[in-house]
Scaffold this motif. Structure first.
Motif, PDB file in Angstrom:
ATOM      1  N   ALA A  29       6.870 -90.445 -25.416  1.00  0.00           N
ATOM      2  CA  ALA A  29       5.855 -89.872 -24.507  1.00  0.00           C
ATOM      3  C   ALA A  29       6.478 -89.581 -23.048  1.00  0.00           C
ATOM      4  N   LEU A  30       7.214 -90.476 -22.800  1.00  0.00           N
ATOM      5  CA  LEU A  30       7.952 -90.357 -21.556  1.00  0.00           C
ATOM      6  C   LEU A  30       8.936 -89.299 -21.445  1.00  0.00           C
ATOM      7  N   GLN A  31       9.679 -89.293 -22.591  1.00  0.00           N
ATOM      8  CA  GLN A  31      10.529 -88.016 -22.537  1.00  0.00           C
ATOM      9  C   GLN A  31       9.902 -86.756 -22.771  1.00  0.00           C
ATOM     10  N   GLY A  39       3.962 -90.449 -12.646  1.00  0.00           N
ATOM     11  CA  GLY A  39       2.936 -90.013 -11.708  1.00  0.00           C
ATOM     12  C   GLY A  39       1.820 -91.278 -11.539  1.00  0.00           C
ATOM     13  N   ARG A  40       1.668 -91.701 -12.768  1.00  0.00           N
ATOM     14  CA  ARG A  40       0.630 -92.746 -12.865  1.00  0.00           C
ATOM     15  C   ARG A  40       1.060 -94.035 -12.331  1.00  0.00           C
ATOM     16  N   LEU A  41       2.110 -94.029 -11.849  1.00  0.00           N
ATOM     17  CA  LEU A  41       2.573 -95.424 -11.151  1.00  0.00           C
ATOM     18  C   LEU A  41       2.754 -95.228  -9.560  1.00  0.00           C
ATOM     19  N   LEU A  42       2.225 -93.897  -9.079  1.00  0.00           N
ATOM     20  CA  LEU A  42       2.547 -93.618  -7.740  1.00  0.00           C
ATOM     21  C   LEU A  42       1.511 -94.646  -6.889  1.00  0.00           C
ATOM     22  N   PRO A  43       0.248 -94.845  -7.574  1.00  0.00           N
ATOM     23  CA  PRO A  43      -0.613 -95.471  -6.513  1.00  0.00           C
ATOM     24  C   PRO A  43      -0.183 -96.962  -6.498  1.00  0.00           C
ATOM     25  N   PHE A  44       0.280 -97.556  -7.523  1.00  0.00           N
ATOM     26  CA  PHE A  44       0.750 -98.942  -7.417  1.00  0.00           C
ATOM     27  C   PHE A  44       1.982 -98.856  -6.423  1.00  0.00           C
ATOM     28  N   LEU A  45       3.008 -97.968  -6.514  1.00  0.00           N
ATOM     29  CA  LEU A  45       4.086 -97.869  -5.752  1.00  0.00           C
ATOM     30  C   LEU A  45       3.832 -97.707  -4.324  1.00  0.00           C
TER      31      LEU A  45
END
Length: 169
Positions: A29-31, A39-45
Motif C-alpha cells: 500500500a505504501l509503494q 500525508g496521514r502522518l503529517l498532523p503528528f509530525l
C-alpha cells in the motif's frame, strides 16, 4: 530548565513507535500510494515539531505546561524502567545545548499554541496532535533530537518572529 531522563526519552520513543505501528499501511500500500499514506502522518509530525518548540520556551504558562508534561513523562518512564523491568532510572546529560526562543520566537510559539489547541479540539486528528505534542516535548531536549531538530526549529521560529514582528517595528 527541566532535563529529560532516560525514562522520559523512553516514553517519547514509545509514543513515536506506537504512532508508527498504528500508521503503517503495509509495504504494498505504501509503494502504491506513498503520498497519501505519508500525508496521514503529517498532523503528528506538525504537532511533534510544536512540542519540541514548546519545551524550548523559557517560561510562562506554555513553558510550565511543557515542563510539567516532561516531568510527568520522566517520572512515568523512570517508574516503568525501575518497577517494570528492574532497570535503573537516571538523568543523562543532553549532550547538546539548546537554543531558547527569543521574545519574537515566543510570539510565534503562542500563535502555534492557539493553532494546535483549536485544531486538537475541532479536527478529526485531535489525538494525533496531542500525541505528537507529547512526543515532541519528551524528545525535544534529548541529545539526538536537540542536535537534529530542536536547534533548527528554534532558529526558524526566531527568524519568523523577527520577520513577522519586524514589520510592526
Amino acid at each position: 530548565m527541566t532535563y529529560v531522563t532516560i525514562g522520559g526519552v523512553t516514553v517519547g520513543i514509545c509514543i513515536l513507535l506506537a504512532t508508527l505501528v498504528k500508521w503503517w499501511p503495509g509495504l504494498k500500500a505504501l509503494q502504491k500510494d506513498p503520498l497519501r499514506h505519508i500525508g496521514r502522518l503529517l498532523p503528528f509530525l506538525i504537532a511533534w515539531a510544536y512540542g519540541v518548540l514548546a519545551i524550548l520556551g523559557i517560561g510562562g504558562l506554555i513553558g510550565w505546561i511543557a515542563r510539567s508534561t516532561l516531568w510527568i513523562s520522566n517520572w512515568l518512564g523512570d517508574a516503568a524502567l525501575v518497577w517494570g523491568i528492574g532497570g535503573h532510572a537516571g538523568q543523562r546529560a543532553s549532550g547538546h545545548g539548546y537554543l531558547p526562543l527569543t521574545q519574537t520566537g515566543g510570539g510565534i510559539l503562542l500563535i502555534l499554541t492557539v493553532a494546535i489547541v483549536v485544531a486538537a479540539k475541532k479536527s478529526r486528528h485531535g489525538d494525533d496532535l496531542l500525541m505528537g505534542t507529547w512526543c515532541g516535548i519528551t524528545l525535544g531536549t534529548s541529545a539526538g533530537v536537540a542536535g537534529f531538530a530542536a536547534v533548527p526549529l528554534a532558529q526558524a521560529a526566531n527568524w519568523l518572529g523577527d520577520n513577522v514582528y519586524g514589520a510592526f517595528a
